[in-house]
Design a protein around this motif. Structure first.
Motif, PDB file in Angstrom:
ATOM      1  N   ASN A  84       8.924 -86.160   8.065  1.00 55.29           N
ATOM      2  CA  ASN A  84       7.790 -85.433   8.653  1.00 55.29           C
ATOM      3  C   ASN A  84       8.246 -84.204   9.442  1.00 55.29           C
ATOM      4  N   SER A  87       7.054 -82.241  12.741  1.00 54.61           N
ATOM      5  CA  SER A  87       5.986 -81.249  12.736  1.00 54.61           C
ATOM      6  C   SER A  87       4.623 -81.892  12.529  1.00 54.61           C
ATOM      7  N   ASN A  88       3.703 -81.650  13.455  1.00 56.68           N
ATOM      8  CA  ASN A  88       2.345 -82.174  13.299  1.00 56.68           C
ATOM      9  C   ASN A  88       1.678 -81.607  12.059  1.00 56.68           C
ATOM     10  N   ASP A  89       2.003 -80.372  11.694  1.00 57.37           N
ATOM     11  CA  ASP A  89       1.410 -79.738  10.518  1.00 57.37           C
ATOM     12  C   ASP A  89       1.901 -80.372   9.213  1.00 57.37           C
ATOM     13  N   LYS A  90       3.163 -80.810   9.214  1.00 57.48           N
ATOM     14  CA  LYS A  90       3.756 -81.371   7.993  1.00 57.48           C
ATOM     15  C   LYS A  90       3.550 -82.883   7.887  1.00 57.48           C
ATOM     16  N   THR A  93       1.165 -84.385   5.061  1.00 55.74           N
ATOM     17  CA  THR A  93       1.741 -84.282   3.712  1.00 55.74           C
ATOM     18  C   THR A  93       2.811 -85.343   3.494  1.00 55.74           C
ATOM     19  N   VAL A 114       3.474 -86.549  15.637  1.00 53.98           N
ATOM     20  CA  VAL A 114       3.416 -86.672  14.177  1.00 53.98           C
ATOM     21  C   VAL A 114       2.688 -87.949  13.770  1.00 53.98           C
ATOM     22  N   ALA A 117      -0.954 -87.186  14.144  1.00 46.73           N
ATOM     23  CA  ALA A 117      -1.364 -86.241  13.099  1.00 46.73           C
ATOM     24  C   ALA A 117      -1.527 -86.906  11.737  1.00 46.73           C
TER      25      ALA A 117
END
Length: 391
Positions: A84, A87-90, A93, A114, A117
């Motif tokens: 991960n 990253s909270n953005d990743k 995914t 994370v 997220a």
């Protein structure tokens, strides 16, 4: 020539069969029954070092118990990994990658942000996740597929505040967190509540900060008695370097993220006093300690992921326990279907190397104590101080 070809063919078949025998990460059993456990952890980014140490516990556990009995069948346990990247953005995914691979349950993550997220992604798929050391309350609140085996930040923050006041004699605390970081911001908030906001100086630093000189100077100029900064290991190492160079002159306190070889290495040879709260102290389970150290020393990759030595981090012990909690859930479910595992998880009770593990109605672990350690800057190891409770 025909005889030679026959020999070569036979040898090739033997090699092929050996290759199918599996690896430390799992593989196919003779019967073809495989259960997949997802590993949702940072292997890069700010928390990559801590994530790698947490994963080590899962990998070692997988060597100790590579199979599990589910519904009368023996299944080979395969660990499936998704980075991960801290990253909270990743994170969503990475979570979806595990879901798409057909995992029955997920372990992780090191880092509350994370975990929060990715919660909706796991929830939408109905795949249960077992947090290992993600301590922010938001991980499980509103996400009924997320469980965890660690204590929470309201508890940890109170323990740290009490330790600062009662053991370190602090009457004024400097509190530094990272902007937008759920873990450090949340833990500072709970510390301040317990210590008293009127006695705290609070500051935050932005993403990309590499020079912490100003923050060290502010803490000194404000006449603070303790420096509290429960940030990532990457930021912590830089803070330690500046604190030592500028003769900080007060103890440093932090939470579980600082229980790392990165911190020990950064602080070695300094005059700093660094105390942390964490989940496990080396020596609490001699058999586990000996086994995991032998495994780390026997595997070059594992040793590199542990910072180049065999000093045991609490997150490794927690990763080990989380793996066995997942096995208990699979056995109780009698199925590899994530929905069945999710139904079974609330009733799981397991006594691991870090203590008894059971879940409350929210999915949080029933934990009421934390280890306090102090960095021995001469020897480069953690010295046990006490077992603390919030009360």
């Amino acid at each position: 020539m025909k005889k030679l070809l026959s020999i070569v063919l036979a040898f090739t078949m033997v090699l092929a069969l050996a290759a199918c025998g599996g690896s430390s990460g799992g593989g196919s059993s003779a019967s073809g029954d495989v259960v997949k456990i997802g590993v949702f952890e940072p292997q890069s980014g700010d928390n990559g070092a801590g994530g790698k140490q947490e994963v080590l516990g899962m990998q070692y556990a997988n060597t100790v118990a590579p199979t599990v009995e589910i519904g009368g069948k023996t299944y080979q346990v395969e660990l499936v990994y998704a980075d991960n990247a801290s990253s909270n953005d990743k994170a969503p995914t990475a979570a979806q990658t595990l879901i798409s691979s057909g995992v029955s349950v997920v372990l992780g993550s090191y880092g509350s942000g994370v975990s929060i997220a990715a919660g909706d992604t796991f929830k939408a798929a109905g795949v249960p996740a077992i947090g290992v050391t993600c301590t922010n309350p938001q991980v499980t609140s509103g996400c009924d597929v997320y469980f965890r085996i660690c204590f929470l930040d309201p508890f940890q923050g109170t323990v740290l505040a009490n330790y600062a006041k009662n053991e370190l004699g602090a009457s004024k605390a400097y509190c530094l967190s990272k902007q937008g970081d759920d873990y450090s911001g949340g833990l500072v908030n709970y510390f301040v509540q317990a210590f008293g906001a009127e006695n705290c100086v609070q500051e935050t630093f932005p993403e990309g900060t590499s020079d912490y000189s100003t923050y060290i100077t502010n803490a000194q100029n404000q006449g603070c008695d303790v420096f509290f900064s429960p940030v990532s290991t990457e930021a912590a190492a830089q803070i330690i370097a500046k604190a030592n160079a500028q003769s900080l002159g007060m103890p440093i306190l932090a939470g579980d993220t600082w229980d790392s070889n990165v911190i020990l290495e950064a602080a070695k040879g300094s005059d700093l006093k660094i105390c942390v709260t964490t989940f496990y102290q080396e020596g609490a389970d001699a058999n586990f300690d000996a086994g995991v150290k032998a495994w780390i020393n026997g595997d070059a990759t594992a040793k590199a992921n542990n910072g180049g030595n065999d000093e045991l981090a609490a997150v490794t012990a927690m990763g080990y326990d989380a793996y066995f909690v997942a096995l208990e859930a699979l056995k109780a479910a009698g199925s590899t279907n994530p929905a069945d595992v999710l139904k079974a998880l609330p009733g799981v009770n397991y006594t691991g190397v870090t203590g008894a593990i059971a879940f409350d109605s929210i999915g949080d672990a029933k934990r009421d104590s934390a280890f306090v350690k102090e960095c021995n800057t001469s020897t480069g190891v953690w010295d046990f101080v006490t077992v603390a409770k919030a009360g």
